[in-house]
Design a protein around this motif. Structure first.
Motif, PDB file in Angstrom:
ATOM      1  N   ARG A   1     -11.438  -5.272  -4.750  1.00  0.00           N
ATOM      2  CA  ARG A   1     -10.503  -5.911  -5.684  1.00  0.00           C
ATOM      3  C   ARG A   1      -9.084  -5.356  -5.668  1.00  0.00           C
ATOM      4  O   ARG A   1      -8.168  -6.016  -6.157  1.00  0.00           O
ATOM      5  N   TYR A   2      -8.900  -4.176  -5.062  1.00  0.00           N
ATOM      6  CA  TYR A   2      -7.544  -3.612  -5.019  1.00  0.00           C
ATOM      7  C   TYR A   2      -6.662  -4.328  -3.995  1.00  0.00           C
ATOM      8  O   TYR A   2      -5.450  -4.175  -3.984  1.00  0.00           O
TER       9      TYR A   2
ATOM     10  N   ILE B   1       9.825  -4.265   0.090  1.00  0.00           N
ATOM     11  CA  ILE B   1      10.096  -3.518  -1.138  1.00  0.00           C
ATOM     12  C   ILE B   1       8.861  -3.003  -1.883  1.00  0.00           C
ATOM     13  O   ILE B   1       8.938  -2.013  -2.589  1.00  0.00           O
ATOM     14  N   VAL B   2       7.727  -3.648  -1.662  1.00  0.00           N
ATOM     15  CA  VAL B   2       6.534  -3.258  -2.414  1.00  0.00           C
ATOM     16  C   VAL B   2       5.762  -2.156  -1.678  1.00  0.00           C
ATOM     17  O   VAL B   2       5.730  -2.121  -0.453  1.00  0.00           O
ATOM     18  N   CYS B   3       5.139  -1.246  -2.417  1.00  0.00           N
ATOM     19  CA  CYS B   3       4.234  -0.255  -1.833  1.00  0.00           C
ATOM     20  C   CYS B   3       2.818  -0.785  -1.930  1.00  0.00           C
ATOM     21  O   CYS B   3       2.379  -1.208  -2.995  1.00  0.00           O
ATOM     22  N   LEU B   4       2.113  -0.737  -0.812  1.00  0.00           N
ATOM     23  CA  LEU B   4       0.708  -1.119  -0.792  1.00  0.00           C
ATOM     24  C   LEU B   4      -0.130   0.140  -0.661  1.00  0.00           C
ATOM     25  O   LEU B   4       0.354   1.140  -0.134  1.00  0.00           O
ATOM     26  N   PRO B   5      -1.385   0.103  -1.132  1.00  0.00           N
ATOM     27  CA  PRO B   5      -2.184   1.319  -1.012  1.00  0.00           C
ATOM     28  C   PRO B   5      -2.415   1.668   0.456  1.00  0.00           C
ATOM     29  O   PRO B   5      -2.646   0.787   1.275  1.00  0.00           O
ATOM     30  N   ALA B   6      -2.347   2.942   0.762  1.00  0.00           N
ATOM     31  CA  ALA B   6      -2.611   3.397   2.133  1.00  0.00           C
ATOM     32  C   ALA B   6      -4.101   3.316   2.363  1.00  0.00           C
ATOM     33  O   ALA B   6      -4.879   3.834   1.579  1.00  0.00           O
TER      34      ALA B   6
ATOM     35  N   TRP C   1       6.428  -8.161   0.067  1.00  0.00           N
ATOM     36  CA  TRP C   1       5.230  -7.358   0.295  1.00  0.00           C
ATOM     37  C   TRP C   1       5.395  -6.271   1.340  1.00  0.00           C
ATOM     38  O   TRP C   1       4.721  -5.248   1.286  1.00  0.00           O
TER      39      TRP C   1
ATOM     40  N   GLN D   1      -0.184   8.022  -4.578  1.00  0.00           N
ATOM     41  CA  GLN D   1      -1.138   7.050  -4.044  1.00  0.00           C
ATOM     42  C   GLN D   1      -2.113   6.578  -5.118  1.00  0.00           C
ATOM     43  O   GLN D   1      -2.454   5.398  -5.169  1.00  0.00           O
TER      44      GLN D   1
ATOM     45  N   PHE E   1      14.738   0.340   2.467  1.00  0.00           N
ATOM     46  CA  PHE E   1      13.392   0.766   2.095  1.00  0.00           C
ATOM     47  C   PHE E   1      12.629   1.173   3.328  1.00  0.00           C
ATOM     48  O   PHE E   1      12.680   0.511   4.346  1.00  0.00           O
TER      49      PHE E   1
ATOM     50  N   TYR F   1       3.915  -3.089  -6.598  1.00  0.00           N
ATOM     51  CA  TYR F   1       4.250  -1.737  -7.038  1.00  0.00           C
ATOM     52  C   TYR F   1       5.534  -1.356  -6.333  1.00  0.00           C
ATOM     53  O   TYR F   1       5.591  -1.306  -5.109  1.00  0.00           O
TER      54      TYR F   1
ATOM     55  N   THR G   1      -6.809   6.395   2.195  1.00  0.00           N
ATOM     56  CA  THR G   1      -7.365   6.979   0.964  1.00  0.00           C
ATOM     57  C   THR G   1      -8.502   6.135   0.416  1.00  0.00           C
ATOM     58  O   THR G   1      -9.307   6.592  -0.359  1.00  0.00           O
ATOM     59  N   VAL G   2      -8.547   4.849   0.819  1.00  0.00           N
ATOM     60  CA  VAL G   2      -9.537   3.949   0.232  1.00  0.00           C
ATOM     61  C   VAL G   2     -10.858   3.994   0.976  1.00  0.00           C
ATOM     62  O   VAL G   2     -11.928   3.993   0.382  1.00  0.00           O
TER      63      VAL G   2
END
Lengths: 161, 154
Positions: free
Chosen positions: B92-93, B143-148, B140, A105, B2, A119, B151-152
């Protein structure tokens, strides 16, 4: 939509040569003209992008339309290279997609925080990589608009003479 | 192939009500169901992201996984909002994809320069829009991983 006649340039930064071959093989299965370039560490990546070191010739090392970036590379890893690219006004407009083994993560979050445009966790098989490359191709070169690359600009200027 | 089964929350900033309708329909057309929230201009967008006013309740205004941003909006345009988002360490993430009518090279270049993840020119037909949204979601969501988000939002 981008002009279908132009050949897109993709720069792959990947230290593992087998993985590099996998990505290149997958791209060959997609029906689009590509110019694929590869570097094997972060240091060479920045040299390529800045036309420094052994990449002085900008014809041999043109500005890529897209960078596929491994994170774990020797000399300078992908995280640091990405940070440098995005801090450099000449380079930060180039979209960078991370293609990494890491599923952490913190790596994912950090990539986006630094300005990465995606990513992707490396698929272990050619089949999986072809799936990824097909979607990459469709998204980046058919759906999305990219900054007009130098060779398009040069071609346009040459024709108008 | 995926396994990005986690539903993705989209926040769409779009001032034209017809376009909002079309975009919403285009999202419904593709089989992946996600949460879609709309704001109508750059001021609302920043209020939403900063949990101001009527967006104070995170249940009403959950932090998006991705923002789709029109450039030409009243009160605060997308260019300004994009700059604010990408200079805010708390925001910004979040990937921002520009979805706008402008094809101007200047807009494309500046958007990437300020930190947009991608730039999509709105297709003129509904079918074109559906195709674009499909391609957008394949990338998006599939196939792409986005931040969970867990955790943010510490």
């Amino acid at each position: 939509m981008n002009d279908q006649n132009q050949a897109f340039s993709i720069l792959i930064a990947e230290d593992d040569s087998d993985n590099c071959v996998l990505v290149q093989t997958a791209f060959r299965q997609v029906d689009m003209p590509y110019n694929l370039y590869s570097v094997s560490d972060g240091h060479e990546l920045l040299n390529f992008l800045r036309n420094q070191g052994r990449y002085l010739d900008s014809d041999a090392a043109p500005r890529p339309d897209l960078v596929l970036l491994d994170l774990n590379m020797p000399r300078k890893d992908g995280r640091q290279a990405l940070a440098e690219m995005k801090a450099d006004p000449n380079l930060r407009g180039i979209p960078v997609v991370v293609l990494s083994n890491s599923g952490l993560q913190e790596d994912i979050l950090h990539t986006y925080d630094l300005g990465g445009a995606g990513y992707i966790i490396k698929p272990p098989t050619l089949e999986g990589m072809v799936e990824v490359v097909k979607v990459l191709n469709q998204y980046w070169f058919e759906v999305v608009e990219l900054t007009e690359s130098d060779h398009v600009k040069n071609g346009r200027e040459a024709r108008s003479v | 192939m995926f396994n990005n089964a986690k539903p993705v929350t989209f926040l769409i900033a779009e001032d034209d009500p017809d376009d909002r309708l079309l975009i919403n329909e285009a999202f419904q057309e593709s089989l992946i169901s996600n949460s879609v929230f709309f704001v109508e201009d750059g001021v609302e967008l920043m209020d939403y992201l900063n949990r101001q006013g009527r967006y104070a309740d995170p249940a009403v205004a959950p932090t998006p996984d991705l923002i789709l941003l029109d450039l030409n909006m009243p009160r605060k345009d997308g260019r300004e909002a994009l700059a604010e988002i990408k200079s805010d360490p708390r925001l910004r993430y979040i990937p921002v994809v520009v979805l706008t009518t402008s094809k101007a090279e200047e807009d494309i270049m500046r958007s990437y320069d300020i930190g947009a993840a991608s730039y999509i020119t709105k297709p003129v037909t509904f079918d074109g829009l559906v195709e674009a949204i499909k391609g957008f979601k394949q990338y998006w969501v599939q196939i792409v991983c986005l931040p969970a988000n867990e955790t943010v939002n510490e």
